[in-house]
Design an enzyme around this catalytic site. Sequence first.
Site, short mmCIF file in Angstrom:
data_model
loop_
_atom_site.label_atom_id
_atom_site.label_comp_id
_atom_site.label_asym_id
_atom_site.label_seq_id
_atom_site.Cartn_x
_atom_site.Cartn_y
_atom_site.Cartn_z
N ASP A 83 0.83 -1.21 0.00
CA ASP A 83 0.00 0.00 0.00
C ASP A 83 0.86 1.27 0.00
OD1 ASP A 83 -2.00 -1.84 0.17
OD2 ASP A 83 -2.75 -1.21 2.12
N ASP B 106 -0.35 -4.52 -3.69
CA ASP B 106 -1.35 -3.45 -3.86
C ASP B 106 -0.70 -2.07 -3.70
OD1 ASP B 106 -3.10 -5.60 -3.97
OD2 ASP B 106 -3.73 -5.38 -1.88
N ARG C 48 -5.32 -6.26 -9.16
CA ARG C 48 -6.49 -7.01 -8.74
C ARG C 48 -7.58 -6.01 -8.35
NH1 ARG C 48 -4.97 -9.94 -2.96
NH2 ARG C 48 -3.96 -8.20 -1.90
N TRP D 66 -10.03 -4.12 -6.27
CA TRP D 66 -10.37 -3.78 -4.89
C TRP D 66 -11.87 -3.56 -4.76
CZ3 TRP D 66 -9.34 1.43 -2.02
CH2 TRP D 66 -9.51 1.23 -0.65
#
Length: 328
Positions: A167, A188, A242, A244
């Site tokens: 993140d 991510d 991917r 979210w």
Amino acid sequence: MFMFRLIIISFLFLALRVDKANAQLSYKKFGNKLLPYSEILVDGSGHGNFTTIQSAINSIPSNNKYWTTIRIKAGNYREKVIIPKDKSYILLKGSGKSKTLVEWDDHSDLKIPTFSSLADNIIVKSISFRNSYNNPINNKPKIPAIAAKVSGDNTYFFRVGFYGYQDTLYDAKGRHYYKLCTIQGAVDFIFGAGQSLFERCSINVIGDGYITAQGRESPNDSNGFVFKDSHVFGNATTYLGRAWRQYARVLFYNTNLTNVIQPLGWDSWNFNTHENLITFAEYGNFGPGADTSKRVDWVNKLDKTTIENMASVNFIDDKKEWIDNQPY
């Protein structure tokens, strides 16, 4: 006669005060207009107006209407920096992406990144932000640790570095333009619901995971991530993204995808029964990771008009409202 002289003296005194107040103002070209702006110098060694970036930001009045440039001397600044929502028109300028570093090490909570830009009309240049909590060499748990959160509208990053692991960059909401930036991470590490164009950026993968986790929630939402003329590389393997949220939207365009890319390319995450709602697309990419022969079978084939619109500044500034009206 006495009253006349008193009026003249008062007027001259007021004019002197006005001139002194405006002495720190200069003028800069914004689009086709010449407007006032001011400058503040941050130097950790004590030779500027402030020794910390946050104290310089705090000195700017709320709801200010003119651009203020905060120039930051080279050095490592151990602080969390927040541009609050009521302080727009700030140009934060370091001395170079590899020379000016802001570093902190909070983790888990989305509200505690190293750098938070919450206001509209912000420019950030020639500086880097790092969240060092789960740096690969310190053996700490690999959990969310945000380097930067961006939730204001009309925000431009030029030659800015974002360094983390999970993140790294929380591109939360608003229209954002990232140019010649470096973004490092593993899981991510570019996520959120921003409407953002990443042009000529370097995406450095330092651990197995996913580059993007995009958060578009409705087919009517205009947000999404576009990577144009960029370079994806690293020392691990990664998916391009991917989902979210169920209407996630990401495009990789004319980008060098090296062999770090997983052949499947994309992951629907928790929306494997709604893959038809997700917009994940690739166009004109090159390099060994650009081979789409083994991609997931639900990856999108966008029409040329949609691709050309998304892969230009029209995606974030279709009415020419802000990019051309920022300081040169």
